[in-house]
Design a protein around this motif. Structure first.
Motif, PDB file in Angstrom:
ATOM      1  N   ILE A  29      -0.504  70.700  81.689  1.00  0.00           N
ATOM      2  CA  ILE A  29      -1.464  69.755  82.291  1.00  0.00           C
ATOM      3  C   ILE A  29      -1.804  68.635  81.311  1.00  0.00           C
ATOM      4  O   ILE A  29      -1.803  67.450  81.656  1.00  0.00           O
ATOM      5  N   LEU A  30      -2.088  69.025  80.068  1.00  0.00           N
ATOM      6  CA  LEU A  30      -2.460  68.005  79.079  1.00  0.00           C
ATOM      7  C   LEU A  30      -1.290  67.081  78.757  1.00  0.00           C
ATOM      8  O   LEU A  30      -1.485  65.897  78.469  1.00  0.00           O
ATOM      9  N   THR A  31      -0.078  67.632  78.812  1.00  0.00           N
ATOM     10  CA  THR A  31       1.107  66.794  78.559  1.00  0.00           C
ATOM     11  C   THR A  31       1.284  65.782  79.684  1.00  0.00           C
ATOM     12  O   THR A  31       1.520  64.597  79.445  1.00  0.00           O
ATOM     13  N   ILE A  32       1.161  66.259  80.910  1.00  0.00           N
ATOM     14  CA  ILE A  32       1.342  65.369  82.060  1.00  0.00           C
ATOM     15  C   ILE A  32       0.336  64.225  82.013  1.00  0.00           C
ATOM     16  O   ILE A  32       0.669  63.063  82.205  1.00  0.00           O
ATOM     17  N   TYR A  33      -0.891  64.550  81.729  1.00  0.00           N
ATOM     18  CA  TYR A  33      -1.925  63.523  81.765  1.00  0.00           C
ATOM     19  C   TYR A  33      -2.340  63.009  80.399  1.00  0.00           C
ATOM     20  O   TYR A  33      -3.326  62.294  80.268  1.00  0.00           O
ATOM     21  N   GLY A  34      -1.600  63.459  79.405  1.00  0.00           N
ATOM     22  CA  GLY A  34      -1.844  62.916  78.064  1.00  0.00           C
ATOM     23  C   GLY A  34      -3.263  63.149  77.584  1.00  0.00           C
ATOM     24  O   GLY A  34      -3.775  62.405  76.758  1.00  0.00           O
ATOM     25  N   GLY A  35      -3.872  64.171  78.095  1.00  0.00           N
ATOM     26  CA  GLY A  35      -5.233  64.466  77.651  1.00  0.00           C
ATOM     27  C   GLY A  35      -6.246  63.500  78.206  1.00  0.00           C
ATOM     28  O   GLY A  35      -7.432  63.610  77.957  1.00  0.00           O
ATOM     29  N   GLN A  36      -5.784  62.525  78.979  1.00  0.00           N
ATOM     30  CA  GLN A  36      -6.736  61.533  79.479  1.00  0.00           C
ATOM     31  C   GLN A  36      -7.283  61.947  80.836  1.00  0.00           C
ATOM     32  O   GLN A  36      -6.771  61.577  81.867  1.00  0.00           O
ATOM     33  N   VAL A  37      -8.253  62.780  80.783  1.00  0.00           N
ATOM     34  CA  VAL A  37      -8.901  63.140  82.050  1.00  0.00           C
ATOM     35  C   VAL A  37     -10.028  62.150  82.237  1.00  0.00           C
ATOM     36  O   VAL A  37     -10.888  62.226  82.881  1.00  0.00           O
TER      37      VAL A  37
ATOM     38  N   MET B   1      -0.880  55.152  73.605  1.00  0.00           N
ATOM     39  CA  MET B   1      -0.477  56.473  74.029  1.00  0.00           C
ATOM     40  C   MET B   1       0.170  56.454  75.402  1.00  0.00           C
ATOM     41  O   MET B   1       0.997  57.288  75.722  1.00  0.00           O
ATOM     42  N   PRO B   6       6.020  61.663  77.488  1.00  0.00           N
ATOM     43  CA  PRO B   6       5.268  62.909  77.630  1.00  0.00           C
ATOM     44  C   PRO B   6       5.818  64.050  76.787  1.00  0.00           C
ATOM     45  O   PRO B   6       5.065  64.870  76.269  1.00  0.00           O
ATOM     46  N   LEU B   9       4.491  63.917  73.253  1.00  0.00           N
ATOM     47  CA  LEU B   9       3.079  64.358  73.241  1.00  0.00           C
ATOM     48  C   LEU B   9       2.987  65.862  73.444  1.00  0.00           C
ATOM     49  O   LEU B   9       2.257  66.574  72.747  1.00  0.00           O
ATOM     50  N   GLY B  10       3.784  66.344  74.427  1.00  0.00           N
ATOM     51  CA  GLY B  10       3.764  67.772  74.777  1.00  0.00           C
ATOM     52  C   GLY B  10       4.183  68.649  73.625  1.00  0.00           C
ATOM     53  O   GLY B  10       3.632  69.746  73.446  1.00  0.00           O
ATOM     54  N   ILE B  13       1.203  69.074  71.397  1.00  0.00           N
ATOM     55  CA  ILE B  13       0.177  69.915  72.062  1.00  0.00           C
ATOM     56  C   ILE B  13       0.646  71.363  72.076  1.00  0.00           C
ATOM     57  O   ILE B  13      -0.112  72.306  71.760  1.00  0.00           O
ATOM     58  N   SER B  76      -9.945  61.411  73.753  1.00  0.00           N
ATOM     59  CA  SER B  76      -9.663  61.765  75.147  1.00  0.00           C
ATOM     60  C   SER B  76      -8.921  63.099  75.243  1.00  0.00           C
ATOM     61  O   SER B  76      -9.214  63.936  76.093  1.00  0.00           O
ATOM     62  N   LEU B  77      -7.968  63.287  74.325  1.00  0.00           N
ATOM     63  CA  LEU B  77      -7.213  64.549  74.319  1.00  0.00           C
ATOM     64  C   LEU B  77      -8.128  65.727  73.994  1.00  0.00           C
ATOM     65  O   LEU B  77      -8.107  66.767  74.673  1.00  0.00           O
ATOM     66  N   VAL B 142     -12.231  60.402  85.725  1.00  0.00           N
ATOM     67  CA  VAL B 142     -11.014  59.984  86.427  1.00  0.00           C
ATOM     68  C   VAL B 142     -11.314  58.775  87.309  1.00  0.00           C
ATOM     69  O   VAL B 142     -10.568  57.781  87.296  1.00  0.00           O
ATOM     70  N   PHE B 173      -4.180  66.074  91.986  1.00  0.00           N
ATOM     71  CA  PHE B 173      -3.697  67.000  90.959  1.00  0.00           C
ATOM     72  C   PHE B 173      -4.860  67.591  90.160  1.00  0.00           C
ATOM     73  O   PHE B 173      -4.959  68.807  89.965  1.00  0.00           O
ATOM     74  N   ILE B 174      -5.738  66.702  89.730  1.00  0.00           N
ATOM     75  CA  ILE B 174      -6.874  67.177  88.918  1.00  0.00           C
ATOM     76  C   ILE B 174      -7.787  68.085  89.742  1.00  0.00           C
ATOM     77  O   ILE B 174      -8.257  69.122  89.263  1.00  0.00           O
TER      78      ILE B 174
END
Lengths: 37, 486
Positions: A29-37, B1, B6, B9-10, B13, B76-77, B142, B173-174
């Motif tokens: 989830i964090l990868t998909i949204y880059g942590g930008q919730v 970013m 992705p 970044l992934g 993470i 944000s992350l 969001v 999704f969220i």
């Protein structure tokens, strides 16, 4: 005591599997949204 | 970013979470598992929340150092990881609680009730409010971000449509992720509640069926723990009561053996006696003692009060009486000796005992008696169809140390005469209307059954007392000895 020998490790394994699953989902989830919730 | 692929970044993470996962188990053992079981769920929550924070910080640090992550993106992350960690920590806390409940159930060991209760309603409120806040904050973030983005899309219809679609997918999704996390929490909590309910109801079902062998394991320090603790107190109380009832039943059986199973066969006499106690044990006593030269002693005694203490007093009085009868000289001498011993025993308790001792000499046709505060015996002469009493003076035993009791005697009797010696439980029996059975009813029954055997007369009187009492409770022990002088 019987539980501690046989069931408790099983219960701990379930807990461990649960956290692994949580972390994997979190990574996705964090990868998909880059942590930008 | 935004321009960062992705996968790059992934990887960071993923690496951050893997590091945390590797460290998690040993740290958990050192900090969560060593705590008292009732405290572990709370520690588990704090532990997993802090680990999530650590993973977020590590991932942000890695991305910043490797890709020059801007501070806003790093924050944000971390913010995203914190929100997710909140749900992970709650779920793991519930999982820890579940493990403890299962462990307590399997061990069936009973822990003492925790001194400080953590109310379930308080916990539920905190979790619900925190969850609602998290969901609201995420949604607001969001929406704010997407609104700001939409303003930059411009007026091109294609771009706007694409942007709206993109925003919709993102929101969906969220929402799906948050919904999934919330449902997971609800299911997890429900499983715990189900276990706790089954734990409690399972034991209560056993108690309902008379099985008191199991107690309810106290696995949580909320209302369930409190209910389990009270249930255990109740079960222990019931166990104690059953032990007491069993002991009383045994005492009743023992006391029954202290009363004569059947009257002795004495030429010239027809005897019958019975005692009916209002509790398992009683304070009434009757007995027959064979005396030298073919004489017979009939004892009817009544200890003040009833119940286990009266029964014990009666048992010791019986021992004194039977021991004294071994060296029998006269009824008054026996009463004096027994009174002396009983006064010593009764000084602390204030108990006393009334007694009527009747010595019958069938050969000489004489009656000799002593009356120690007891009701006089009633004699019915079938020839003259009249009643007389075997009275006299004398206070109850166990009150004053030295008492000079007097012998009273009657020479000769009319064949077929009936001597009735009872305790006040007969005459003082009350019916539902509060009326006393009284002496006159006893006399009427004796008169009506005078031709019958002693056993029949005794049964007739006892049955009449029972019928008279009806549904009213038996307030005192009832003892009756009937002697028919042939």
């Amino acid at each position: 005591m019987e539980f501690q020998r046989s069931h408790r490790p099983h219960a701990e394994k379930v807990v461990t599997m649960r956290i692994i699953l949580h972390y994997l989902i979190a990574v996705v989830i964090l990868t998909i949204y880059g942590g930008q919730v | 970013m935004a321009q960062l692929p992705p996968v790059n970044l992934g990887v960071h993470i993923f690496a951050a979470f893997m590091v945390v996962l590797i460290l998690r188990r040993p740290l958990e053992k050192r900090w969560v598992m060593i705590a008292d079981e009732v405290l572990q769920p709370k520690r588990q929550f704090v532990f997993d929340f802090l680990l999530g924070l650590a993973a977020g910080l590590l991932a942000a640090a890695l991305n910043t150092s490797t890709y020059g992550f801007p501070a806003a993106s790093a924050i944000s992350l971390i913010y995203g990881v914190l929100i997710y960690s909140f749900f992970i920590a709650l779920d793991m806390s519930l999982a820890r609680e579940r493990t403890i409940i299962l462990s307590a159930l399997a061990r069936n060991t009973i822990q003492p009730l925790p001194k400080r209760l953590y109310s379930m309603t308080r916990r539920f409120t905190l979790v619900a409010v925190a969850t609602a806040l998290c969901v609201s904050i995420v949604n607001l973030s969001v929406i704010a971000r997407d609104m700001s983005w939409l303003t930059m899309v411009g007026t091109d219809p294609g771009a706007v449509r694409e942007a709206i679609l993109s925003v919709t997918y993102e929101v969906l999704f969220i929402m799906a992720v948050l919904l999934g996390l919330a449902v997971n929490l609800i299911v997890s909590y429900s499983r715990n509640l189900k276990l706790l309910f089954e734990n409690e109801t399972g034991v209560l079902e056993r108690v309902t069926n008379g099985d008191l062998s199991r107690l309810v394991p106290v696995a949580t320090r909320d209302e369930f723990g409190l209910i389990a603790g009270h249930t255990n107190t109740m079960i222990e109380g019931l166990r104690h009561r059953i032990e007491l009832i069993t002991a009383l039943k045994l005492a009743e059986e023992v006391q029954r053996t202290l009363l004569p199973a059947h009257p002795p066969r004495v030429p010239g006499l027809d005897l019958a006696g019975a005692s009916i106690y209002c509790n398992e044990t009683g304070g009434d006593y009757f007995d027959y003692v064979r005396l030298p030269q073919g004489r017979l002693g009939v004892i009817v005694a009544d200890v003040s009060g009833h119940g286990i203490d009266a029964a014990l007093f009666m048992a010791s009085a019986r021992a004194f009486l039977l021991s004294g009868a071994q060296d029998f000289k006269s009824p008054s001498q026996l009463a004096c000796d027994v009174n002396r011993y009983m006064t010593r025993d009764s000084a602390a308790t204030g108990r006393f005992m009334s007694m009527f001792f009747l010595e019958i000499d069938p050969a000489a046709k004489t009656l000799r008696w002593v009356r120690a505060g007891h009701e006089p015996a009633v004699v019915y002469s079938s020839v003259s169809a009249s009643f007389s009493t075997l009275g006299g003076e004398g206070i109850a035993m166990g009150v004053v140390d030295h008492v000079e009791y007097r012998d009273y005697a009657q020479r000769g009797w009319e064949p077929g005469s009936v001597v009735v010696i009872g305790t006040d439980g007969i005459t003082e029996t009350r019916n539902k209307a509060g009326e006393l059975f009284g002496d006159e009813r006893v006399r009427a029954i004796v008169r009506a059954n005078a031709a019958a055997s002693a056993a029949d007369i005794q049964t007739a009187v006892i049955d009449a007392v029972r019928a008279f009492r009806g549904e009213a409770p038996q307030e005192d022990d009832v003892t009756l000895v009937v002697v028919k002088l042939l």
